[in-house]
Design an enzyme around this catalytic site. Structure first.
Site, PDB file in Angstrom:
ATOM      1  N   CYS A   1       5.643  -0.450   7.963  1.00 20.59           N
ATOM      2  CA  CYS A   1       5.329   1.066   7.199  1.00 20.59           C
ATOM      3  C   CYS A   1       6.762   1.691   6.670  1.00 20.59           C
ATOM      4  O   CYS A   1       7.736   1.306   6.881  1.00 20.59           O
ATOM      5  CB  CYS A   1       5.270   2.285   8.463  1.00 20.59           C
ATOM      6  SG  CYS A   1       4.682   3.984   7.370  1.00 20.59           S
ATOM      7  N   LEU A   2       5.920   1.780   5.359  1.00 17.37           N
ATOM      8  CA  LEU A   2       7.573   2.088   4.751  1.00 17.37           C
ATOM      9  C   LEU A   2       8.173   3.427   4.691  1.00 17.37           C
ATOM     10  O   LEU A   2       9.458   3.505   4.125  1.00 17.37           O
ATOM     11  CB  LEU A   2       7.127   2.234   2.884  1.00 17.37           C
ATOM     12  CG  LEU A   2       6.153   0.963   2.302  1.00 17.37           C
ATOM     13  CD1 LEU A   2       5.837   1.342   0.479  1.00 17.37           C
ATOM     14  CD2 LEU A   2       8.001  -0.480   2.160  1.00 17.37           C
TER      15      LEU A   2
ATOM     16  N   GLN B   1       2.900   9.706   1.470  1.00 17.55           N
ATOM     17  CA  GLN B   1       4.299   9.158   1.679  1.00 17.55           C
ATOM     18  C   GLN B   1       5.115   9.516   0.322  1.00 17.55           C
ATOM     19  O   GLN B   1       6.832   9.365   1.082  1.00 17.55           O
ATOM     20  CB  GLN B   1       4.267   7.615   1.269  1.00 17.55           C
ATOM     21  CG  GLN B   1       2.830   7.217   3.025  1.00 17.55           C
ATOM     22  CD  GLN B   1       3.075   5.789   2.969  1.00 17.55           C
ATOM     23  OE1 GLN B   1       2.289   5.172   2.667  1.00 17.55           O
ATOM     24  NE2 GLN B   1       4.371   5.384   3.496  1.00 17.55           N
TER      25      GLN B   1
ATOM     26  N   GLY C   1       1.012  -1.311  -0.044  1.00 18.87           N
ATOM     27  CA  GLY C   1      -0.109  -0.135  -0.190  1.00 18.87           C
ATOM     28  C   GLY C   1       0.513   1.276   0.065  1.00 18.87           C
ATOM     29  O   GLY C   1       2.313   1.332   0.440  1.00 18.87           O
TER      30      GLY C   1
ATOM     31  N   HIS D   1      -4.593   1.817   7.958  1.00 24.38           N
ATOM     32  CA  HIS D   1      -3.429   1.950   7.981  1.00 24.38           C
ATOM     33  C   HIS D   1      -3.291   3.217   6.844  1.00 24.38           C
ATOM     34  O   HIS D   1      -2.610   4.010   7.668  1.00 24.38           O
ATOM     35  CB  HIS D   1      -2.386   0.857   8.169  1.00 24.38           C
ATOM     36  CG  HIS D   1      -0.579   0.732   7.675  1.00 24.38           C
ATOM     37  ND1 HIS D   1       0.292   0.441   8.170  1.00 24.38           N
ATOM     38  CD2 HIS D   1       0.110   1.820   7.026  1.00 24.38           C
ATOM     39  CE1 HIS D   1       1.390   0.984   8.327  1.00 24.38           C
ATOM     40  NE2 HIS D   1       1.350   1.978   6.953  1.00 24.38           N
ATOM     41  N   GLU D   2      -3.950   3.238   5.677  1.00 23.38           N
ATOM     42  CA  GLU D   2      -3.866   3.978   4.828  1.00 23.38           C
ATOM     43  C   GLU D   2      -4.308   4.894   5.009  1.00 23.38           C
ATOM     44  O   GLU D   2      -3.530   6.675   4.802  1.00 23.38           O
ATOM     45  CB  GLU D   2      -3.691   3.647   3.693  1.00 23.38           C
ATOM     46  CG  GLU D   2      -3.149   2.384   2.856  1.00 23.38           C
ATOM     47  CD  GLU D   2      -1.435   2.249   2.813  1.00 23.38           C
ATOM     48  OE1 GLU D   2      -0.909   3.927   3.238  1.00 23.38           O
ATOM     49  OE2 GLU D   2      -0.536   1.587   2.928  1.00 23.38           O
TER      50      GLU D   2
ATOM     51  N   HIS E   1      -2.880   7.495   7.525  1.00 24.65           N
ATOM     52  CA  HIS E   1      -1.389   8.234   6.834  1.00 24.65           C
ATOM     53  C   HIS E   1      -2.348   9.240   6.291  1.00 24.65           C
ATOM     54  O   HIS E   1      -1.491  10.790   6.469  1.00 24.65           O
ATOM     55  CB  HIS E   1      -1.008   7.803   5.384  1.00 24.65           C
ATOM     56  CG  HIS E   1       0.255   6.679   5.667  1.00 24.65           C
ATOM     57  ND1 HIS E   1       1.606   7.174   6.760  1.00 24.65           N
ATOM     58  CD2 HIS E   1       0.338   5.178   5.595  1.00 24.65           C
ATOM     59  CE1 HIS E   1       2.024   6.249   6.727  1.00 24.65           C
ATOM     60  NE2 HIS E   1       1.748   5.095   5.842  1.00 24.65           N
TER      61      HIS E   1
HETATM   62  O1  K1U Z   1       1.782   2.072   3.862  1.00 19.30           O
HETATM   63  C1  K1U Z   1       2.707   1.932   4.133  1.00 19.30           C
HETATM   64  O2  K1U Z   1       3.100   2.617   4.875  1.00 19.30           O
HETATM   65  C2  K1U Z   1       3.150   0.658   3.205  1.00 19.30           C
HETATM   66  C3  K1U Z   1       2.417  -0.871   3.976  1.00 19.30           C
HETATM   67  C4  K1U Z   1       1.005  -1.156   4.392  1.00 19.30           C
HETATM   68  C5  K1U Z   1       0.929  -1.979   4.854  1.00 19.30           C
HETATM   69  C6  K1U Z   1       1.498  -3.282   5.833  1.00 19.30           C
HETATM   70  C7  K1U Z   1       0.958  -4.208   6.519  1.00 19.30           C
HETATM   71  C8  K1U Z   1       0.478  -3.927   7.555  1.00 19.30           C
HETATM   72  C9  K1U Z   1      -0.937  -3.045   6.538  1.00 19.30           C
HETATM   73  C10 K1U Z   1      -0.251  -1.741   6.036  1.00 19.30           C
HETATM   74  C11 K1U Z   1       3.605  -1.642   3.487  1.00 19.30           C
HETATM   75  O3  K1U Z   1       3.305  -2.457   2.473  1.00 19.30           O
HETATM   76  S1  K1U Z   1       5.190  -2.299   4.608  1.00 19.30           S
HETATM   77  C12 K1U Z   1       6.039  -3.426   3.558  1.00 19.30           C
HETATM   78  C13 K1U Z   1       4.965  -4.598   3.489  1.00 19.30           C
HETATM   79  O4  K1U Z   1       4.000  -5.019   4.083  1.00 19.30           O
HETATM   80  C14 K1U Z   1       4.866  -5.798   2.232  1.00 19.30           C
HETATM   81  C15 K1U Z   1       6.228  -5.628   1.315  1.00 19.30           C
HETATM   82  C16 K1U Z   1       6.543  -6.762   0.795  1.00 19.30           C
HETATM   83  C17 K1U Z   1       5.735  -7.865   0.721  1.00 19.30           C
HETATM   84  C18 K1U Z   1       4.756  -8.356   1.657  1.00 19.30           C
HETATM   85  C19 K1U Z   1       4.381  -7.313   2.392  1.00 19.30           C
HETATM   86 ZN    ZN Z   2       2.505   3.227   5.923  1.00 16.77          ZN
END
Ligand code: K1U
Ligand code: ZN
Length: 178
Positions: free
Chosen positions: A94-95, A51, A46, A136-137, A140
């Site tokens: 979270c990225l 971001q 996501g 989560h989004e 943000h």
């Molecule tokens: O919003 C963001 O920072 C993105 C975040 C979204 C998220 C992940 C997990 C739970 C709630 C929201 C991410 O994508 S973190 C990376 C991640 O979860 C992932 C990356 C590659 C493959 C599988 C998962």
């Molecule tokens: Zn995030």
């Protein structure tokens, strides 16, 4: 399409409340393309526009598993219109807080109203990872990070750790120039 830098904590922009999108024109379509390119590259499941430094209420998502075809989704001006009393716990990342994962308790099911990328009103009822990711989004878009759902002690430890790392990176960058 362009790969954009993802803001990391403690960047104060991550605390901004994003503005609703008024009209879905070429600028928003280009933003969506950049968000997908950036999200897939990270990689993430996501991304909220803030971001990449754009305070507009736009979210991209793709919850397809590795062996499944891509399933890109766009949520413009998403709103939580209902949340269940029942909570569930999922591990979140979270990225903007790289390499930090923690369990978070949130409503197990939600209903979200939003516009798709053609501007058509939509509503979705979600559970599981879609419910977690939507919440989560949407957080943000309101300047809220998943660490805000953790204890004060855990949150302040994470903030301190990333503030130190940002300081070290800035010092290294200014040393490189000298
Ligand atoms: O919003 C963001 O920072 C993105 C975040 C979204 C998220 C992940 C997990 C739970 C709630 C929201 C991410 O994508 S973190 C990376 C991640 O979860 C992932 C990356 C590659 C493959 C599988 C998962
Ligand atoms: Zn995030």
């Amino acid at each position: 399409m362009a790969l954009r830098d993802i803001l990391k904590i403690p960047d104060p922009k991550l605390r901004l409340v994003s503005t609703p999108v008024k009209s879905i024109g070429a600028d928003i379509q280009a933003l969506i393309e950049d968000m997908f390119e950036t999200m897939y590259d990270a990689p993430g499941i996501g991304l909220a526009a803030i971001q990449i430094g754009v305070p507009q209420r736009v979210v991209t998502m793709d919850l397809a598993k590795k062996d499944e075809p891509a399933a890109p989704q766009v949520f413009i001006n998403p709103e939580l219109v209902w949340t269940s009393e029942e909570k569930s716990i999922h591990e979140e990342g979270c990225l903007s807080i790289p390499e930090y994962y923690e369990d978070v308790a949130r409503p197990a099911r939600v209903r979200v109203r939003y516009l798709d990328r053609d501007g058509k009103p939509q509503e979705v009822e979600a559970d599981g990872i879609l419910a977690t990711c939507l919440q989560h989004e949407i957080d943000h878009l309101n300047g809220v990070l998943f660490i805000d759902h953790l204890s004060k002690l855990k949150r302040s430890m994470v903030i301190k750790r990333y503030a130190k790392a940002a300081k070290r990176e800035a010092e290294e960058a200014s040393g490189d120039k000298a």
